[in-house]
Every structure is written in structure tokens, then in C-alpha cells.
Design a protein around this motif. Structure first.
Motif, short mmCIF file in Angstrom:
data_model
loop_
_atom_site.label_atom_id
_atom_site.label_comp_id
_atom_site.label_asym_id
_atom_site.label_seq_id
_atom_site.Cartn_x
_atom_site.Cartn_y
_atom_site.Cartn_z
N ASN A 5 10.92 14.32 5.35
CA ASN A 5 9.80 13.44 4.92
C ASN A 5 8.65 13.85 4.68
O ASN A 5 7.67 13.11 4.25
N LEU A 6 8.53 15.44 4.31
CA LEU A 6 7.34 16.14 3.60
C LEU A 6 7.88 16.19 2.11
O LEU A 6 8.91 16.75 1.65
N ARG A 7 6.96 15.59 1.30
CA ARG A 7 7.12 15.51 -0.08
C ARG A 7 5.84 16.15 -0.96
O ARG A 7 4.67 16.19 -0.33
N LEU A 8 6.15 16.48 -2.13
CA LEU A 8 4.87 16.89 -3.07
C LEU A 8 4.20 15.27 -3.66
O LEU A 8 4.89 14.47 -4.21
N MET A 9 3.03 15.59 -3.61
CA MET A 9 2.20 14.39 -4.41
C MET A 9 1.77 15.28 -5.80
O MET A 9 1.01 16.24 -5.88
N PHE A 10 2.64 14.75 -6.81
CA PHE A 10 2.52 15.24 -8.07
C PHE A 10 1.29 14.67 -8.79
O PHE A 10 1.53 13.39 -9.74
N MET A 42 0.90 -1.17 -0.04
CA MET A 42 0.07 0.16 0.02
C MET A 42 0.90 1.20 -0.06
O MET A 42 1.58 1.37 1.09
N LEU A 43 0.90 1.99 -1.16
CA LEU A 43 1.75 3.00 -1.21
C LEU A 43 1.49 4.49 -0.40
O LEU A 43 2.11 4.99 0.04
N GLY A 44 0.07 4.59 -0.16
CA GLY A 44 -0.40 5.84 0.63
C GLY A 44 -1.92 5.59 0.89
O GLY A 44 -2.58 4.92 0.32
N LEU A 45 -2.32 6.53 2.01
CA LEU A 45 -3.80 6.70 2.20
C LEU A 45 -3.67 8.20 2.69
O LEU A 45 -2.68 8.81 2.78
N ASN A 46 -5.10 8.57 2.55
CA ASN A 46 -5.20 9.93 3.28
C ASN A 46 -5.65 10.14 4.73
O ASN A 46 -6.34 9.28 5.17
N ALA A 51 0.11 0.12 10.67
CA ALA A 51 -0.67 -1.23 11.01
C ALA A 51 -0.66 -2.12 9.52
O ALA A 51 -0.61 -3.50 9.44
N ILE A 52 -0.51 -1.42 8.30
CA ILE A 52 -0.57 -2.08 7.25
C ILE A 52 0.72 -1.76 6.55
O ILE A 52 1.01 -2.37 5.12
N ASP A 53 1.68 -1.00 6.89
CA ASP A 53 3.13 -0.66 6.34
C ASP A 53 2.79 0.00 4.87
O ASP A 53 3.28 -0.46 4.34
N ALA A 54 1.74 0.97 5.23
CA ALA A 54 1.76 1.87 4.00
C ALA A 54 3.20 2.81 3.88
O ALA A 54 3.44 3.41 4.87
N GLY A 55 3.31 3.24 2.69
CA GLY A 55 4.46 4.10 2.50
C GLY A 55 4.42 5.52 2.78
O GLY A 55 5.35 6.02 3.18
N ALA A 56 3.20 6.00 2.72
CA ALA A 56 3.13 7.75 2.74
C ALA A 56 1.57 7.94 3.09
O ALA A 56 0.69 7.06 2.99
N ILE A 57 1.52 9.02 3.78
CA ILE A 57 0.14 9.60 4.31
C ILE A 57 0.00 10.91 3.78
O ILE A 57 0.92 11.98 3.74
N THR A 95 8.33 8.38 10.64
CA THR A 95 9.31 8.55 9.50
C THR A 95 8.90 8.20 8.34
O THR A 95 9.41 8.29 7.18
N ARG A 96 7.21 7.87 8.11
CA ARG A 96 6.97 7.56 6.81
C ARG A 96 6.80 8.85 6.22
O ARG A 96 6.74 10.04 6.69
N THR A 97 6.53 8.81 4.70
CA THR A 97 6.55 10.04 3.90
C THR A 97 5.11 10.55 4.13
O THR A 97 4.09 10.08 4.13
#
Length: 248
Positions: A164-169, A57-61, A95-101, A129-131
């Protein structure tokens, strides 16, 4: 190895329960998945589907908030709720080891809103430490949303100054608000944490419309983009008939 792709299960296979949608994405050949708001599904069910398919799972909101809201983080009077939404998202991601929030800003404007957003983002970045991702949304689909352009996002990322703060493009949103997607991908690559796509202007599959996605995918590959690209488009019915672009 070439590019790989992630199925955004907020739009694709949304008629299925999330664990079943993960399995459907795996059968279709996606290399990863991502979602919007998984919180009504027990995390252990999602984790089991991810483990069984080998997908990540790459990410969730973060949650949108109450009815008619689209995030809380830039709302000056809602700081405690915004931090609680961040805590909830981090716990689920753990809990699901998602990559980013993706921390959603909400409907707001002005300097107080920016200050509130920056405070929430600093809190989020320090708490994991997640993105942490922020995403500019276009003013056609989300009128009044606080974050609308890559330049605004770039400024906020610089002010927060967290690694760890990045842009969702999202190519769809960027094209509608700014255009010049190729040059922006190249210039903003150092701060991009995730790339999404859909056709413009109808947000359908990436096989028609204003943007030439074979070209954009080739640019991402030339730039050495390492992560699956997020297919966040509306299939307008069953997902499988729209996947010709993936097979190609």
C-alpha cells in the motif's frame, strides 16, 4: 468514460471553510477533492459535505510539525511525533473515508534520515489498508526537503516493500527537478498512487507554461489511469475564473 479531475482544496477555494470548498468543487464539476491539513475542521463536518455532494476525498497530508517544518517522518530524533502524526492522519482519513495519506518527510538529509523515513513508512503501511503516498518536492519551493526525485522515491518504496505504499507523481515537481514527464509517467505507472498537476514554473492553472497538459492528460488516459487527476495549482485569486481548462 474519460479522465476526471480532483480539486486540491489546499489551493483551490482556500478562502472558504473546507466543507464549503467541497461544495464549490462539486458545483464546478470536479469528480473528487483532496486537501492538505484538514485537522482544524471537525471530521463530521467534512464527512457531511462529502456525503451531500457525492464526492470522495482522495487524500490528505500528515501534519507538517512545528513552525518552519514540512513533515516529521525523516527526522531521526522525531520518531514518536512522526508516528503520532501518522495515527492522527489515519484516524481522520477513517472518519471521512479518504483514499490516501501523504506521509510528509520533512527537512533532512543523509542515511539516518532515510532510515527514519523508512521506519515511519513501515509503521504507517502496517497501521492501515489505505494507500500511503510519498511525494518528491522540488528544491525551489522546498529547499532542504528530504525527498526530491522519483528515483529516490522508487528506491524507498522498494526498501519498504509494502503493497500500500505508492508514489505521488506531481507533474509540477517532476518537471522542475527532472523533466521527461511523459516517459516517467509511463515507466513509473506500476508504483504511482496519485497524479497531480500545475503549470510550470508558476504553479498556476494548467493552461500555460512549459508543460503541454492536453498531451499529458491524453497520456494518462492512454495508460488507463483510473483515478481523478489532482488539480493542485495556485489560482492567484478566485478559483472560478481559472477553470477554463476544466470546461474544455
Amino acid at each position: 468514460m474519460g479522465l476526471t479531475f480532483s480539486a486540491n482544496l489546499g489551493f483551490l477555494w482556500q478562502e472558504l471553510p473546507l466543507p464549503d470548498a467541497i461544495r464549490a468543487a462539486h458545483r464546478a464539476g470536479f469528480a473528487a477533492v483532496e486537501c492538505h491539513w484538514p485537522y482544524d475542521v471537525p471530521a463530521q463536518q467534512v464527512a457531511a459535505a462529502l456525503s451531500g455532494t457525492g464526492l470522495r476525498m482522495l487524500g490528505l497530508n500528515t501534519r507538517r510539525g512545528g513552525p518552519g517544518e514540512n513533515g516529521l517522518s525523516a527526522l531521526p530524533a522525531r520518531g514518536a511525533e512522526a508516528r503520532a502524526a501518522v495515527d492522527e492522519a489515519i484516524a481522520y482519513a477513517d472518519a471521512i473515508d479518504a483514499g490516501a495519506i501523504h506521509v510528509m518527510a520533512g527537512f533532512a538529509t543523509g542515511q539516518e534520515a532515510e532510515a527514519a523515513f523508512i521506519d515511519t513508512l513501515r509503521y504507517a503501511c502496517a497501521a492501515t489498508t489505505r494507500t500511503i503516498l510519498i511525494e518528491p518536492l522540488n528544491s525551489y519551493d522546498a529547499p532542504g526537503y528530504f525527498l526530491t526525485t522519483t528515483a529516490q522515491a522508487e528506491g524507498i518504496i522498494a526498501k519498504v516493500a509494502a503493497p500500500n505504499l505508492r508514489l505521488m507523481f506531481d507533474c509540477y515537481h517532476v518537471q522542475l527537478m527532472e523533466g521527461d514527464v511523459t516517459h516517467k509517467l509511463e515507466r513509473l505507472l506500476p508504483i504511482i498512487g496519485h497524479i497531480q498537476f500545475a503549470s510550470v514554473p508558476d504553479r498556476g492553472a494548467p493552461d500555460h507554461g512549459e508543460l503541454n497538459y492536453p498531451h499529458i492528460f491524453a497520456v494518462a488516459e492512454r495508460l488507463g489511469w483510473p483515478l481523478p487527476l489532482g488539480a493542485e495549482y495556485k489560482p492567484g485569486g478566485p478559483t472560478e475564473p481559472t477553470l477554463g481548462w476544466l470546461l474544455r
